[in-house]
Design an enzyme around this catalytic site. Structure first.
Site, mmCIF file in Angstrom:
data_model
loop_
_atom_site.group_PDB
_atom_site.id
_atom_site.type_symbol
_atom_site.label_atom_id
_atom_site.label_comp_id
_atom_site.label_asym_id
_atom_site.label_seq_id
_atom_site.Cartn_x
_atom_site.Cartn_y
_atom_site.Cartn_z
ATOM 1 C CG ASP A 196 -15.340 -26.321 -10.827
ATOM 2 O OD1 ASP A 196 -14.748 -27.415 -10.920
ATOM 3 O OD2 ASP A 196 -14.925 -25.403 -10.111
ATOM 4 C CG HIS A 197 -12.947 -30.533 -14.805
ATOM 5 N ND1 HIS A 197 -12.113 -29.455 -14.798
ATOM 6 C CD2 HIS A 197 -12.192 -31.564 -14.364
ATOM 7 C CE1 HIS A 197 -10.912 -29.815 -14.369
ATOM 8 N NE2 HIS A 197 -10.937 -31.100 -14.101
ATOM 9 C CG HIS B 208 -10.956 -26.993 -10.095
ATOM 10 N ND1 HIS B 208 -12.097 -26.923 -10.862
ATOM 11 C CD2 HIS B 208 -9.927 -26.969 -10.974
ATOM 12 C CE1 HIS B 208 -11.765 -26.870 -12.153
ATOM 13 N NE2 HIS B 208 -10.462 -26.888 -12.243
HETATM 14 C C1 BG6 Z 1 -8.175 -27.038 -14.961
HETATM 15 C C2 BG6 Z 1 -7.045 -26.071 -14.799
HETATM 16 O O1 BG6 Z 1 -9.405 -26.418 -14.679
HETATM 17 O O2 BG6 Z 1 -7.982 -28.142 -14.067
HETATM 18 C C3 BG6 Z 1 -5.712 -26.746 -15.069
HETATM 19 O O3 BG6 Z 1 -7.220 -24.986 -15.706
HETATM 20 C C4 BG6 Z 1 -5.562 -27.970 -14.203
HETATM 21 O O4 BG6 Z 1 -4.626 -25.851 -14.842
HETATM 22 C C5 BG6 Z 1 -6.793 -28.873 -14.313
HETATM 23 O O5 BG6 Z 1 -4.423 -28.681 -14.640
HETATM 24 C C6 BG6 Z 1 -6.740 -29.995 -13.286
HETATM 25 O O6 BG6 Z 1 -7.800 -30.883 -13.528
HETATM 26 P P1 BG6 Z 1 -7.702 -32.398 -13.035
HETATM 27 O O7 BG6 Z 1 -9.049 -32.968 -13.320
HETATM 28 O O8 BG6 Z 1 -6.592 -33.032 -13.815
HETATM 29 O O9 BG6 Z 1 -7.377 -32.323 -11.564
#
Ligand code: BG6
Length: 514
Positions: A197-198, A260
């Protein structure tokens, strides 16, 4: 709020202190795809330029199409590196010695056997000890066959260690997540599994642990006695882009909330772990998620963006986006209210809100403290009691703001709202990208910032009552803060009254739009 001791050891700022990791073979499935090009390959290059893989990390790209042989893949690797980063090291030497390619058209057993032979050849050529990472940068429907293919070819075990990385989404409901976990565990032990989960790689998200557990001052206030509500917002300006094929099946609840936003909630709500260790931290996160009272359909509002303007630019509605059905019921916005049934949080509402094509890109956690129990300034004109608010910002700026009252100088006696603030960019200049942090931990074998099987299942269980809704989403104009109906479950974002003095642009006390 400026810390007195300045720490400058971000990955980027400290290339003189490389942290060599054990040599390994890094196998990327989906190596010519978007995620590999935008995130994984650039992060591996950056780690290489910091000397982190000094003892040898070789990449083997696997994909159905996009490349034909080593030379074609090496060209893709070179192009994937952002132009500004290309001169950080000898890119040509890196690609020609550390990047290989193996096509896989159907994923049948013969192809996995050929992959195994190729892996062993490369390991012999580079003198690698058999440490292997299998990174599944694939669409979710390809996870099961790839996991089973690796297992059947005996690639789940090796002379060294073997780790498997699985991108989100992990399942699309509780049953499918359980099934996927069963398949994974048929071949891999949980200690080998890295679910990504980045958001967990973002500095501010990790900083939540330090903020809460290194600063006793905040932790002593972190409960129902002092906190009135917690509001988590992840607003994006972008629309669905070119991802309709995936997003039509997912929607904001599966794409953002289950992963997230739930991770952020778990870090805010969890109890103090016994140690700064993966198991201890993940255990507490699971406990916090288990204490969430079942989410009710009436506590959630779903929206879908219609045509509108974002920063003055006209954009189409979701149903007009390429690849989206003109009658799509997929939600691009979710607002919901939930409660945790435990001693710390009983009665404190947690508000979650996320959407695409919102007024502004903003990710923040807003903790509203309770107001002073007795207001001794009632005789002061134009003064009403206000609660202190702590806003932890993740995007676009990383840091936090604390809103509080001071006496404005001079006469007449007046109260004025001010902020204490801390901003990562101002203080530390450079921050590692989330994928750099996560890949480094993966190479080191640290699972703290990866999602445990129990976490992912518990999270799906929480949202189960919302997954099969039938009501259509409420339309909202692109460039707004979501459908007006969301005001019935989460606090409205009001028009901005005044920029916070100390730190304009990062957030406001009311949660106002910029
Ligand atoms: C991803 C989703 O995991 O996270 C995307 O699949 C989303 O839909 C993205 O745009 C958002 O990541 P960040 O780091 O730009 O908030």
């Amino acid at each position: 709020m400026t810390p007195t001791a300045t720490v400058t050891t971000t990955l980027k700022a400290n290339p003189e202190h490389p942290e060599p990791v054990e040599p390994c073979l890094f196998v990327i499935f989906g190596a010519t795809g978007d995620l590999a090009r935008r995130k994984i390959i650039p992060a591996l290059w950056q780690l290489h330029t910091y000397g982190i893989d000094a003892r040898g990390c070789v990449i083997l790209g696997v994909s159905r199409d996009g490349a034909t042989d080593d030379a074609a893949f090496r060209a893709i690797v070179r192009e994937a590196i952002p132009p500004d980063d290309r001169s950080a090291g000898d890119l040509d030497a890196w690609t020609s010695t550390a990047a290989y390619y193996q096509p896989m058209a159907t994923g049948d057993p013969g192809e996995f056997a050929a992959l195994r032979t190729r892996i062993e050849e490369i390991e012999r050529e580079h003198g690698l000890p058999g440490n292997r990472i299998f990174y599944l940068s694939l669409p979710p429907q390809a996870f099961p066959s790839t996991i089973a293919g690796l297992g059947a070819a005996g690639l789940n075990r090796s002379p060294g260690w073997t780790r498997i990385v699985i991108e989100k989404p992990f399942g699309r409901d509780l049953a499918s997540a359980q099934e996927l976990n069963r398949l994974v565990h048929q071949f891999f032990d949980e200690s080998q599994v890295y679910r990504i989960d980045h958001y967990l790689g973002k500095e501010t998200v990790q900083n939540l642990l330090v903020f809460r557990f290194a600063n006793a001052m905040f932790e002593s206030l972190w409960n129902r006695d002092h906190i009135e509500s917690v509001e988590i917002t992840v607003a994006e300006e972008l629309g669905v882009e070119q991802r309709a094929g995936y997003y039509e099946q997912a929607g904001a609840l599966r794409d953002m909330v289950q992963s997230h936003l739930t991770q952020l909630l778990a870090l805010v709500a969890m109890e103090v772990p016994t140690a700064f260790q993966a198991d201890a931290i993940r255990e507490e996160k699971v406990k916090a998620l288990r204490s969430i009272a079942s989410v009710r359909l009436e506590d959630a509002v779903f929206g879908q963006y219609a045509a509108g303007r974002v920063h003055g630019e006209a954009v189409p509605g979701y149903r007009e986006e390429p690849g989206v059905s003109p009658a799509s019921m997929t939600e691009t916005f979710v607002a919901l209210r939930l409660c945790l049934d435990n001693w710390r949080w009983q009665g404190v509402p947690f508000y979650l809100r996320t959407g695409k094509r919102m007024a502004r890109r903003l990710t923040e956690i807003r903790v509203r403290f309770r107001k002073a129990p007795v207001w001794m300034f009632r005789s002061v004109p134009d003064t009403t009691p206000q609660a202190n608010t702590l806003v932890i910002t993740l995007q676009p700026n990383e840091g936090f703001l604390l809103f509080f009252d001071v006496k404005a100088p001079g006469e007449p006696f007046r109260l004025q709202r001010l902020t204490l603030h801390f901003n990562y960019d101002e203080e530390f200049k450079t921050l590692p990208e989330a994928y750099q942090t996560l890949l480094l931990d993966l190479l080191r074998g640290d699972q703290t910032l990866f999602v445990h099987a129990d976490e992912v299942e518990t999270s799906w269980r929480v949202y189960a009552p919302l997954l099969d809704r039938h009501a259509p989403p409420h339309p909202y104009p692109a460039g707004s803060w979501g459908p007006a109906e969301s005001g019935s479950v989460v606090p409205e974002r009001e028009p901005r009254e005044a920029a916070p003095r100390a730190h304009a642009g990062a957030g406001t006390e009311t949660g106002a739009a910029a």
